[in-house]
Design a protein around this motif. Sequence first.
Motif, PDB file in Angstrom:
ATOM      1  N   HIS A   1       0.726  -1.327  -0.101  1.00  0.00           N
ATOM      2  CA  HIS A   1      -0.038  -0.113  -0.008  1.00  0.00           C
ATOM      3  C   HIS A   1       0.903   1.501  -0.075  1.00  0.00           C
ATOM      4  O   HIS A   1       0.626   2.237  -0.589  1.00  0.00           O
ATOM      5  N   ILE A   2       2.187   1.281   0.676  1.00  0.00           N
ATOM      6  CA  ILE A   2       2.894   2.356   0.622  1.00  0.00           C
ATOM      7  C   ILE A   2       3.613   2.475  -0.793  1.00  0.00           C
ATOM      8  O   ILE A   2       3.631   3.664  -1.143  1.00  0.00           O
ATOM      9  N   SER A   3       4.006   1.505  -1.179  1.00  0.00           N
ATOM     10  CA  SER A   3       4.490   1.441  -2.588  1.00  0.00           C
ATOM     11  C   SER A   3       3.605   2.190  -3.519  1.00  0.00           C
ATOM     12  O   SER A   3       3.964   2.586  -4.446  1.00  0.00           O
TER      13      SER A   3
ATOM     14  N   ASN B   1      -1.335   4.246  -1.232  1.00  0.00           N
ATOM     15  CA  ASN B   1      -2.753   3.932  -1.165  1.00  0.00           C
ATOM     16  C   ASN B   1      -3.170   4.163   0.357  1.00  0.00           C
ATOM     17  O   ASN B   1      -2.732   3.298   1.266  1.00  0.00           O
ATOM     18  N   ALA B   2      -3.568   5.480   0.560  1.00  0.00           N
ATOM     19  CA  ALA B   2      -3.686   5.759   2.267  1.00  0.00           C
ATOM     20  C   ALA B   2      -4.748   5.127   2.861  1.00  0.00           C
ATOM     21  O   ALA B   2      -4.679   4.548   3.899  1.00  0.00           O
ATOM     22  N   ALA B   3      -5.710   4.643   2.124  1.00  0.00           N
ATOM     23  CA  ALA B   3      -6.829   3.826   2.499  1.00  0.00           C
ATOM     24  C   ALA B   3      -6.625   2.598   3.017  1.00  0.00           C
ATOM     25  O   ALA B   3      -6.837   1.914   3.957  1.00  0.00           O
ATOM     26  N   GLY B   4      -5.585   1.962   2.016  1.00  0.00           N
ATOM     27  CA  GLY B   4      -5.124   0.717   2.201  1.00  0.00           C
ATOM     28  C   GLY B   4      -4.046   0.546   3.639  1.00  0.00           C
ATOM     29  O   GLY B   4      -4.208  -0.364   4.227  1.00  0.00           O
TER      30      GLY B   4
ATOM     31  N   GLN C   1      -4.782  -0.254  11.169  1.00  0.00           N
ATOM     32  CA  GLN C   1      -5.676  -0.836  11.986  1.00  0.00           C
ATOM     33  C   GLN C   1      -5.741  -2.312  12.429  1.00  0.00           C
ATOM     34  O   GLN C   1      -5.815  -2.679  13.504  1.00  0.00           O
ATOM     35  N   ASN C   2      -5.605  -3.188  11.359  1.00  0.00           N
ATOM     36  CA  ASN C   2      -5.346  -4.718  11.508  1.00  0.00           C
ATOM     37  C   ASN C   2      -4.095  -4.875  12.544  1.00  0.00           C
ATOM     38  O   ASN C   2      -4.003  -5.797  13.403  1.00  0.00           O
TER      39      ASN C   2
ATOM     40  N   ASN D   1      -5.845   8.354  11.685  1.00  0.00           N
ATOM     41  CA  ASN D   1      -5.308   9.492  10.923  1.00  0.00           C
ATOM     42  C   ASN D   1      -5.274   9.398   9.313  1.00  0.00           C
ATOM     43  O   ASN D   1      -5.612  10.298   8.510  1.00  0.00           O
ATOM     44  N   LEU D   2      -4.903   8.184   8.902  1.00  0.00           N
ATOM     45  CA  LEU D   2      -4.707   7.833   7.567  1.00  0.00           C
ATOM     46  C   LEU D   2      -6.205   7.767   7.002  1.00  0.00           C
ATOM     47  O   LEU D   2      -6.195   7.985   5.756  1.00  0.00           O
ATOM     48  N   ARG D   3      -6.965   7.328   7.617  1.00  0.00           N
ATOM     49  CA  ARG D   3      -8.616   7.168   7.148  1.00  0.00           C
ATOM     50  C   ARG D   3      -9.013   8.669   6.812  1.00  0.00           C
ATOM     51  O   ARG D   3      -9.562   8.747   5.712  1.00  0.00           O
TER      52      ARG D   3
END
Length: 123
Positions: free
Chosen positions: A61-63, A66-69, A75-76, A111-113
């Motif tokens: 997701h970082i690569s 993808n902020a939502a991912g 969270q997980n 915060n990322l959400r």
Amino acid sequence: MSFFTEAESSIRLLFDTNNAGFQVDPGKGISHLENWIQHLRNIDQPATRLMVAELETLRNHISNNNAAGMSQAFQNLGEMTAQAALTTHNFSGEGDKAREFSQKLISVAGNLRHIAGSRVAQH
């Protein structure tokens, strides 16, 4: 430096990088993430294997910026860390450190959400 301190530093760096819209190189944050993955792989317990898989998902997701991912992965990881800490009670305080760390992971996820929601609203 303790594992929790190093991991917290890594998470802060990753969040700061994302908050800047990845206008800076995320490579440093990813290298911290790789260290975290290696540390957990060396422990090689069922719970840490799940965390490694989630960290690898986070890396993807970082690569992909993808902020939502990333939010969901944090969270997980926070929930997994809290679950692992449930049975950790000793005088060295490792359980307390893990519980505090899980709260920080979940806070970063929130915060990322928010960032992900702002990006959607801007488009």
